[in-house]
Design an enzyme around this catalytic site. Structure first.
Site, PDB file in Angstrom:
ATOM      1  CB  CYS A  21      -1.502   7.606  -1.037  1.00 18.03           C
ATOM      2  SG  CYS A  21      -2.857   8.080   0.062  1.00 18.03           S
ATOM      3  CB  CYS A  45      -4.749   4.811  -5.788  1.00 13.40           C
ATOM      4  SG  CYS A  45      -4.419   3.964  -4.225  1.00 13.40           S
ATOM      5  CD  GLU A  70      13.077   1.313   7.066  1.00 16.55           C
ATOM      6  OE1 GLU A  70      12.359   2.186   7.586  1.00 16.55           O
ATOM      7  OE2 GLU A  70      12.892   0.880   5.910  1.00 16.55           O
ATOM      8  CB  CYS A  79      -7.587   9.243  -6.116  1.00 20.65           C
ATOM      9  SG  CYS A  79      -7.213  10.136  -4.576  1.00 20.65           S
ATOM     10  CB  CYS A 139      -9.924   4.667  -1.111  1.00 22.32           C
ATOM     11  SG  CYS A 139      -9.223   6.030  -0.161  1.00 22.32           S
TER      12      CYS A 139
END
Length: 374
Positions: A195, A205, A40, A202, A211
């Site tokens: 995205c 997705c 991370e 899209c 959305c």
DNA sequence: AAGGCGTGGCC
DNA sequence: TGGCCAAGCCT
């Protein structure tokens, strides 16, 4: 009309991940708190492709939290070379020592304690909680911000407090009570693979049916509000000779329109008139300013007032002005309909400048050519 | 809270 | 082609 059930974002994201998510990243194998933590930190502002080149080598050199804590800072920085943001490495090292000192050599399964460690903020702490400790926690990194900003059509720049608060609130609401580990990974994968900032996919997705930003993804997330650009003003001399040629001046290489050809520029009309009187006989009639217009640069507006002066080169004492390297009398019907691009070679002082034109000059030259100067 | 921190990729 | 941005955090 029957009310449509609310779209279940987390369910859609989780289902999508099971089928399409990334499961083979190095830090996803043995997702221990230590490995997740290191990954991370490396992934902060850094793309997966770049981190992959570092993660395994780093883990090989510092396989455990203890080994990292016992290493010298120089050694840690050495393994970080090329990754950038070196404060991350220094903080990683400090945090490892702190964890050994105060947390019994483990990364605590406690969001607040994690956030107390240097280099671990709210989102990174949540990632460790969720991905490694398997506790419910809400992440909000750049990927999730982008996904949620589009999904909820959230206006505003995420750097602003109110926008960020809204995003965190939405993120919290969507975090499921089951499978939050998969959910966290799914949201990051969606942001990273579908995205994306530009050219989002899209149609592929899983969130597309719910959305709000699916038709205008480019609007989200909002960009930083630019403070209004300062306005400057300048005056350009369009000196036209009896054959319809205009006087152009090559600009200095530094500054705006560096090295390009432009009309001679002056601070104002009186400076222009002085120059004209000094280099030519005073014009036969009063100079009338043409309609001013605005040209916008990235960092300021420039309000340009063009002033036309018909001059006779027969009656000029222009010897000192007529430096062929700096000035040229130009008529762009000599070269073509448009002075766009690099004109062909020409011999100053009559002819074609061998370089480009400042953008507003193109406009003015075209209007001069068409006799439509306003 | 706005700006600094590094490098690489994008159009 | 250079500005903008990327799995943020710190001051």
């Amino acid at each position: 009309m029957a009310a449509r059930p609310p779209f279940d974002l987390s369910h859609a994201a989780i289902s999508w991940w099971r089928e399409n998510g990334r499961k083979d990243l190095p830090w996803q194998q043995e997702p221990t708190p230590y490995r997740v933590w290191v990954s991370e930190i490396m992934l902060q502002q850094t793309q997966v492709r770049t981190v992959i080149g570092y993660f395994d080598a780093f883990m090989k050199r510092f396989p455990t939290l203890q080994s990292l804590a016992e290493a010298s800072e120089d050694d840690v920085l050495h393994r970080w070379t090329g990754l950038g943001y070196y404060a991350r490495a220094r903080n990683l090292h400090k945090a490892a020592r702190h964890a050994c000192e105060h947390f019994g050599g483990e990364l605590p399964a406690d969001q607040a304690k994690l956030e107390s460690l240097p280099g671990i903020g709210r989102s990174t702490a949540a990632a460790i909680m969720s991905l490694a400790h398997q506790q419910r926690a809400t992440i909000l990194d750049g990927n999730v911000k982008r996904v949620l900003a589009r999904f909820h059509a959230i206006d505003g720049w995420p750097g602003e407090r109110t926008t960020l608060d809204t995003l965190w609130a939405r993120a919290e609401e969507h975090t499921p009570s089951q499978d939050f580990r998969i959910y966290s990974q799914a949201m990051m994968d969606l942001g990273a693979t579908l995205c994306t900032r530009s050219n989002p996919h899209c149609l592929l997705c899983p969130l597309q049916p719910g959305c709000a930003g699916q038709h205008t993804p480019q609007l989200y997330p909002g960009k930083k509000a630019r403070k209004p650009l300062p306005v400057r003003a300048t005056t350009l001399l369009i000196a036209v000779d009896d054959q319809g040629r205009a006087l152009l001046e090559k600009r200095p290489s530094r500054g705006i329109w560096g090295g390009l050809w432009s009309f001679p520029e002056f601070a104002d009309k009186s400076a222009l008139c002085n120059w004209l009187a000094r280099n030519y006989y005073p014009p036969t009639r009063d100079l009338e300013a043409l309609t001013p217009f605005r040209h916008t640069f990235s960092h300021y507006h420039l309000d340009i007032t063009p002033i036309r002066a018909d001059v006779s080169r027969e009656h000029s004492n222009a010897g000192r002005v007529m430096d062929g390297d700096k000035y040229v009398w130009y008529k762009h019907e000599d070269v073509g309909s448009s002075p766009d691009g690099a004109p062909p070679d020409g011999a100053p002082p009559d002819g074609t400048p061998p370089g480009g034109f400042a953008a507003p000059v193109v406009r003015l030259l075209n209007q001069l050519q068409e006799n439509t100067l306003p």
